[in-house]
Structures are given as structure tokens and as C-alpha cells.
Design an enzyme around this catalytic site. Structure first.
Site, PDB file in Angstrom:
ATOM      1  N   SER A 162       0.842  -1.200   0.000  1.00  0.00           N
ATOM      2  CA  SER A 162       0.000   0.000   0.000  1.00  0.00           C
ATOM      3  C   SER A 162       0.869   1.239   0.000  1.00  0.00           C
ATOM      4  CB  SER A 162      -1.013   0.014   1.141  1.00  0.00           C
ATOM      5  OG  SER A 162      -0.415  -0.334   2.337  1.00  0.00           O
ATOM      6  N   ASP A 330      14.444 -28.123  -8.418  1.00  0.00           N
ATOM      7  CA  ASP A 330      14.143 -27.363  -7.208  1.00  0.00           C
ATOM      8  C   ASP A 330      13.785 -28.321  -6.071  1.00  0.00           C
ATOM      9  OD1 ASP A 330      13.080 -25.708  -5.225  1.00  0.00           O
ATOM     10  OD2 ASP A 330      12.232 -24.318  -6.690  1.00  0.00           O
ATOM     11  N   HIS A 359      16.243 -24.054  -7.095  1.00  0.00           N
ATOM     12  CA  HIS A 359      15.491 -22.952  -6.479  1.00  0.00           C
ATOM     13  C   HIS A 359      16.196 -21.601  -6.656  1.00  0.00           C
ATOM     14  CE1 HIS A 359      12.150 -21.871  -3.854  1.00  0.00           C
ATOM     15  NE2 HIS A 359      12.962 -21.102  -3.162  1.00  0.00           N
TER      16      HIS A 359
END
Ligand SMILES: *[C@@H]1O[C@H](CO)[C@@H](O)[C@H](O)[C@H]1NC(C)=O
Length: 389
Positions: A162, A330, A359
Site C-alpha cells: 500500500s 528445485d 530454487h
């Protein structure tokens, strides 16, 4: 049956980043909301020395954590002052915002996005070295570390996104995070964890590392501390190749630059809470994607029911375009788990599968620009962001 409400919370345990609405560069009118820029923050440590503009901002979460976010408003060749679409980059567990800038400027997603005309915002969740402050608590207090990714979703992401949105669009406020986000791109998304193959993590789960640390009163989990290093040693202890700890944890990364290790280790890994580890281990043990399990009485107190409420991926509105990259090597986000995540979404995301990626390759591969980021930027640019101003 009660369910966890906020759809945005569903996005959190992902290693993710999110693109916000178009920025209109109104930060001048809001300049008063930021404390003076930190001289020892991420901007000064890593981003400005690479020749990019960078400003530090602080946001306060509803529960009092002071998080630092950085803004790289434009690239080396692109100009400031013009409206750019904003991108918010959110790091994963034991990482911080530095992770997006850790390779050269031709290789790191943060720099590449800025050079592609994006206004880049960088998140740092509570507990990381860039977000170590609280209005009342100190990092030495147990209460400072009393959270898991659930709170990161509920409070940190909300506050950071925000703020980024408000900075861009002045008084533009929306009650729900998803309302503030135009599209989400996720790298190696994690929501279910029960097919995890990471030898290190599985051994830590089997040793009940999480419960052990909690019972010892260790609430901050910092693998850079003496205690943290002892923990790593005791988990390895002849049972796995700890010369290659990174592979034991994350899988075989095809394109990781080993000769840059010392540089990465200057910043990473970042601290997290033991409670967060415990929450993740609960998911591994039970195969659920649910809120923190406090046990019978604790759950009754917190949730008014015996089992913690699950997150439901189908709560994510199908109006949110999603892009995902995931890799065959991964060891944390296993393909089976990723496919379960995809099946749980209402709309089919755009997918990029790379067979030989582990990953960490999605962030640090020396070839990530060709393999991943070009596709990613095409997705971000295709979201008609440019037509909305
Ligand atoms: C790997 O890292 C080293 C040390 O930072 C750097 O000199 C080299 O160019 C990097 N290699 C690649 C392929 O990016």
C-alpha cells in the site's frame, strides 16, 4: 467451515513479486512521510554503488514493525520523471531485498527491470537485516520474533504494497491487497511443501529442529550467528555433503556462480523467526497449506476451532493474471507441489518450466536474463499497464 479470509495471504509463502498500478511519480507530495534516508541501508550498500538511483523508505506495520523498502525509480539509461509502471519485488525465506541485486547489473532482476523502464520497489520483511526495528520491541525480546509467514502476509505485504501504491498514486487506497495489484509473477512458488526433497530440510524436520529450538528459547533464527552455525553443523554431521550446503538445501542449481559466494554471504542468509520455521515444518509434516497450528487449546483460542483454518488458493480472484516460473531441480518447490498449487487456482497461470533449474537459479543464475527474465518482462509489459495512463 471457517477459512482464512484474505486472498492475498495466499500469495505470501511464494517467492514472489508483484506488479502494482502505474506510478505517477507523486512522491514529492508525500516526502514528509519518510524518515531521513538511512546511510547504511540496502541503497548505500549495494544499489547506488552500481550506479542506480535509490531511495530508502520506512513503513510501519499494524503490529508495529518498521520495515525498510527501497525504490529504484529508473535505470541507468531510462530517465526519471516519466511515469513508469511499478513493480514490487518480494524476496523469500532467509533472504532480503539484496537478493534481487546480487549479481551484475546485466544479470540481476532488480537492475534489469529498472533498465526496462520499471519503477522498482523492493520489500524487506520483518527480521531481515534491513527491517530490524519495531516501535516498542527490540530484537532481543522474544515477542519481536513471535510471527510466521502468516503475519508477513497479513501485515508486512499489506504495509509495503500500500505504501508503494500510495507513493505512486497519492491518495489511492484500497482495502485489499489484491485490489492494489495488477498482476503477480511468482518464482518457484511454494504453498504446499509435503513433497519437498531437500535433504537438509528433511533431516531438520526429522530431528525436530523447530521444536528443539523453541524449547531452548531460541526465537531468532540467524544462520550467521554462532548458534546458527552450530545448528548447521549438527544437521550436517556426516549425513550430507555440507561442502555444498546450498545444493543440500535448494537442489542442484545449474548456473550458480560459485566464485561469487563470498559476495552473496556478505548479505545472506537473513534472520527469520523460529516460529516461521516451525510453521513451515508443520506444513511439511501435514501436507497442509494452513494457518499456524497452536495445538488444541491454542487453536481454540486463536481460531475458535480445533484445527487451524486452511488457505484456499481458489480465493485468489481469477481476474489476477499470474505468471510462474519453476524448475525441475528445485528441492524446495517440488514439481508435484507446484502442480497442486496450479490446480488449486481458478485461472490457469502462464508457466515457464526449466528442467535444469534449482530454487536459487531463478534469482542468481548467470543466465537468468535469457532463461527467465525476458519472458517475465514480456508478461509484465503485456498487462496493458502502459495503456492505463
Ligand atoms: C562470477 O563471479 C565472479 C566474481 O564476482 C565474476 O568476476 C564473474 O564475472 C562471474 N561470472 C559470470 C559468468 O557472471
Amino acid at each position: 467451515m471457517e477459512r482464512a479470509r484474505s486472498p492475498a495471504s495466499n500469495l505470501l509463502p511464494f517467492l514472489l513479486f508483484i506488479i502494482g498500478r502505474v506510478s505517477c511519480s507523486l512522491e514529492a507530495t508525500l516526502g514528509g512521510t519518510s524518515p531521513p534516508p538511512a546511510t547504511d541501508g540496502l541503497c548505500a550498500a549495494l544499489i547506488r554503488p552500481s550506479g542506480y538511483p535509490c531511495s530508502e523508505h520506512t513503513v510501519e506495520t499494524k503490529d508495529g514493525y518498521l520495515l525498510s523498502i527501497q525504490r529504484v525509480q529508473h535505470g541507468k539509461k531510462t530517465l526519471g520523471g516519466m511515469p513508469h509502471p511499478s513493480v514490487f519485488l518480494q524476496h523469500g525465506l532467509f533472504q532480503g531485498g539484496d537478493t534481487w541485486f546480487a549479481n551484475s547489473f546485466e544479470q540481476s532482476l532488480g537492475f534489469i527491470l529498472a533498465d526496462n523502464g520499471f519503477d522498482v520497489w523492493v520489500g524487506n520483511v520483518r527480521g531481515t537485516r534491513w527491517s530490524h526495528d519495531h516501535t516498542r520491541l527490540s530484537i532481543h525480546e522474544k515477542a519481536f520474533w513471535d510471527w510466521s509467514w502468516q503475519e508477513l502476509a497479513q501485515y508486512d505485504l499489506q504495509a509495503m504494497i500500500s505504501y508503494g501504491t500510495i507513493m505512486g498514486l497519492a491518495a489511492f487506497t484500497m482495502p485489499d491487497i489484491v485490489e492494489m495489484v495488477d498482476a503477480a509473477a511468482l518464482l518457484c512458488p511454494i504453498s504446499y511443501l509435503d513433497h519437498i526433497t531437500s535433504t537438509f530440510v528433511l533431516r531438520a524436520v526429522a530431528l525436530h529442529l523447530d521444536q528443539m529450538l523453541l524449547s531452548l528459547g531460541i526465537h531468532e533464527l540467524n544462520f550467521r550467528s554462532d548458534t546458527g552455525i552450530q545448528i548447521l553443523d549438527s544437521i550436517c554431521d556426516g549425513h550430507m555433503d555440507c561442502n555444498n550446503l546450498l545444493a543440500s538445501i535448494t537442489g542442484d542449481n545449474c548456473c550458480f556462480n560459485l566464485s561469487r559466494m563470498d559476495y552473496y554471504l556478505k548479505f545472506e542468509p537473513h534472520p527469520s523467526s523460529t516460529k516461521n520455521l516451525h510453521h513451515l515444518f508443520q506444513m511439511i509434516r501435514k501436507g497442509t497449506f494452513a494457518k499456524y497450528d497452536y495445538g488444541y487449546w491454542g487453536n481454540l483460542k486463536h481460531y475458535h476451532r480445533v484445527h487451524p483454518p486452511s488457505f484456499d488458493l481458489s480465493d485468489i480472484p481469477d481476474s489476477l493474471p499470474i505468471w510462474m516460473g519453476y524448475g525441475g531441480h528445485d528441492a524446495l518447490a517440488d514439481i508435484t507441489d507446484v502442480e497442486r498449487t496450479i490446480a488449486g487456482l481458478k485461472s490457469k497461470p502462464e508457466l515457464l518450466y526449466i528442467d535444469n533449474y534449482g530454487h536459487i537459479d531463478f534469482i542468481l543464475s548467470v543466465k537468468a536474463e535469457d532463461d527467465v527474465y525476458r519472458e517475465l518482462i514480456r508478461f509484465l509489459k503485456s498487462r496493458e499497464l502502459y495503456s492505463s495512463y
